[in-house]
Design a protein around this motif. Sequence first.
Motif, mmCIF file in Angstrom:
data_model
loop_
_atom_site.group_PDB
_atom_site.id
_atom_site.type_symbol
_atom_site.label_atom_id
_atom_site.label_comp_id
_atom_site.label_asym_id
_atom_site.label_seq_id
_atom_site.Cartn_x
_atom_site.Cartn_y
_atom_site.Cartn_z
ATOM 1 N N GLU A 199 22.586 50.687 -23.943
ATOM 2 C CA GLU A 199 23.090 51.555 -22.876
ATOM 3 C C GLU A 199 23.793 50.736 -21.806
ATOM 4 O O GLU A 199 24.848 51.140 -21.292
ATOM 5 C CB GLU A 199 21.945 52.361 -22.268
ATOM 6 C CG GLU A 199 21.429 53.448 -23.180
ATOM 7 C CD GLU A 199 20.164 54.106 -22.655
ATOM 8 O OE1 GLU A 199 19.679 53.722 -21.561
ATOM 9 O OE2 GLU A 199 19.663 55.011 -23.332
ATOM 10 N N GLN A 200 23.248 49.581 -21.454
ATOM 11 C CA GLN A 200 23.877 48.710 -20.465
ATOM 12 C C GLN A 200 25.221 48.189 -20.982
ATOM 13 O O GLN A 200 26.212 48.149 -20.234
ATOM 14 C CB GLN A 200 22.959 47.537 -20.116
ATOM 15 C CG GLN A 200 21.744 47.946 -19.322
ATOM 16 C CD GLN A 200 20.771 46.799 -19.132
ATOM 17 O OE1 GLN A 200 20.864 45.756 -19.783
ATOM 18 N NE2 GLN A 200 19.808 46.990 -18.228
ATOM 19 N N GLU A 201 25.260 47.808 -22.235
ATOM 20 C CA GLU A 201 26.512 47.316 -22.807
ATOM 21 C C GLU A 201 27.571 48.418 -22.828
ATOM 22 O O GLU A 201 28.740 48.157 -22.521
ATOM 23 C CB GLU A 201 26.272 46.791 -24.224
ATOM 24 C CG GLU A 201 25.485 45.499 -24.265
ATOM 25 C CD GLU A 201 25.121 45.069 -25.681
ATOM 26 O OE1 GLU A 201 25.483 45.773 -26.643
ATOM 27 O OE2 GLU A 201 24.466 44.017 -25.816
ATOM 28 N N ASN A 202 27.168 49.647 -23.150
ATOM 29 C CA ASN A 202 28.110 50.761 -23.144
ATOM 30 C C ASN A 202 28.648 51.013 -21.739
ATOM 31 O O ASN A 202 29.833 51.302 -21.564
ATOM 32 C CB ASN A 202 27.451 52.032 -23.690
ATOM 33 C CG ASN A 202 27.389 52.035 -25.192
ATOM 34 O OD1 ASN A 202 28.129 51.321 -25.850
ATOM 35 N ND2 ASN A 202 26.488 52.838 -25.737
ATOM 36 N N GLU A 203 27.786 50.914 -20.730
ATOM 37 C CA GLU A 203 28.228 51.116 -19.342
ATOM 38 C C GLU A 203 29.240 50.040 -18.932
ATOM 39 O O GLU A 203 30.247 50.336 -18.296
ATOM 40 C CB GLU A 203 27.021 51.109 -18.403
ATOM 41 C CG GLU A 203 27.362 51.360 -16.956
ATOM 42 C CD GLU A 203 28.017 52.703 -16.718
ATOM 43 O OE1 GLU A 203 28.814 52.799 -15.767
ATOM 44 O OE2 GLU A 203 27.757 53.659 -17.476
ATOM 45 N N ILE A 204 28.995 48.812 -19.330
ATOM 46 C CA ILE A 204 29.935 47.726 -19.024
ATOM 47 C C ILE A 204 31.273 47.996 -19.692
ATOM 48 O O ILE A 204 32.335 47.839 -19.076
ATOM 49 C CB ILE A 204 29.352 46.365 -19.478
ATOM 50 C CG1 ILE A 204 28.168 45.989 -18.590
ATOM 51 C CG2 ILE A 204 30.421 45.278 -19.465
ATOM 52 C CD1 ILE A 204 27.368 44.814 -19.104
ATOM 53 N N LEU A 205 31.243 48.424 -20.943
ATOM 54 C CA LEU A 205 32.493 48.718 -21.654
ATOM 55 C C LEU A 205 33.221 49.903 -21.025
ATOM 56 O O LEU A 205 34.458 49.893 -20.921
ATOM 57 C CB LEU A 205 32.204 48.997 -23.134
ATOM 58 C CG LEU A 205 31.767 47.782 -23.942
ATOM 59 C CD1 LEU A 205 31.336 48.213 -25.337
ATOM 60 C CD2 LEU A 205 32.880 46.758 -24.022
ATOM 61 N N ARG A 206 32.495 50.925 -20.580
ATOM 62 C CA ARG A 206 33.116 52.065 -19.908
ATOM 63 C C ARG A 206 33.831 51.614 -18.641
ATOM 64 O O ARG A 206 34.967 52.004 -18.368
ATOM 65 C CB ARG A 206 32.045 53.100 -19.561
ATOM 66 C CG ARG A 206 32.223 54.401 -20.288
ATOM 67 C CD ARG A 206 31.223 55.454 -19.839
ATOM 68 N NE ARG A 206 30.201 55.574 -20.873
ATOM 69 C CZ ARG A 206 28.929 55.243 -20.745
ATOM 70 N NH1 ARG A 206 28.464 54.831 -19.609
ATOM 71 N NH2 ARG A 206 28.106 55.359 -21.752
ATOM 72 N N ARG A 207 33.162 50.782 -17.852
ATOM 73 C CA ARG A 207 33.758 50.297 -16.600
ATOM 74 C C ARG A 207 34.966 49.404 -16.872
ATOM 75 O O ARG A 207 35.974 49.470 -16.167
ATOM 76 C CB ARG A 207 32.724 49.545 -15.779
ATOM 77 C CG ARG A 207 31.678 50.460 -15.199
ATOM 78 C CD ARG A 207 30.675 49.705 -14.388
ATOM 79 N NE ARG A 207 29.636 50.606 -13.901
ATOM 80 C CZ ARG A 207 28.706 50.245 -13.051
ATOM 81 N NH1 ARG A 207 28.666 49.005 -12.592
ATOM 82 N NH2 ARG A 207 27.806 51.116 -12.657
ATOM 83 N N ALA A 208 34.877 48.562 -17.892
ATOM 84 C CA ALA A 208 36.005 47.694 -18.231
ATOM 85 C C ALA A 208 37.194 48.522 -18.699
ATOM 86 O O ALA A 208 38.343 48.238 -18.337
ATOM 87 C CB ALA A 208 35.593 46.699 -19.314
ATOM 88 N N THR A 209 36.929 49.562 -19.463
ATOM 89 C CA THR A 209 38.003 50.436 -19.923
ATOM 90 C C THR A 209 38.677 51.113 -18.741
ATOM 91 O O THR A 209 39.916 51.181 -18.669
ATOM 92 C CB THR A 209 37.443 51.498 -20.890
ATOM 93 O OG1 THR A 209 36.831 50.831 -21.981
ATOM 94 C CG2 THR A 209 38.539 52.414 -21.399
#
Length: 102
Positions: free
Chosen positions: A82-92
């Motif tokens: 979940e943390q990795e997905n949040e980081i990827l969402r923010r980077a996108t």
Amino acid sequence: MPKPFPAEFRRDVVAAARQSDQSIAAIARSFGVSESCLSRWLRIADQEDGIATDATTAPPSKTGTDLEAENRELRRRAKQLEQENEILRRATAYFARDVLPK
């Protein structure tokens, strides 16, 4: 559908595989069968003979503490994902702001 091999041929191949010191792949090639087919024949022959050689034939039962430890590990892994997905969402979102028209 391919024609099945005769039972006598299968017994001979299994016997040769058990007695030989060659790899399963080499034996399968020499008899003209696939490696997965020979592995399956060996597994079936082991079950028929009552030989349990690997974990797939006799899975171990899990105790309560094993299940609790597995649950903790799975929860930890889910939180990490979940943390990795949040980081990827923010980077996108960060990189997309430069591409979007104003």
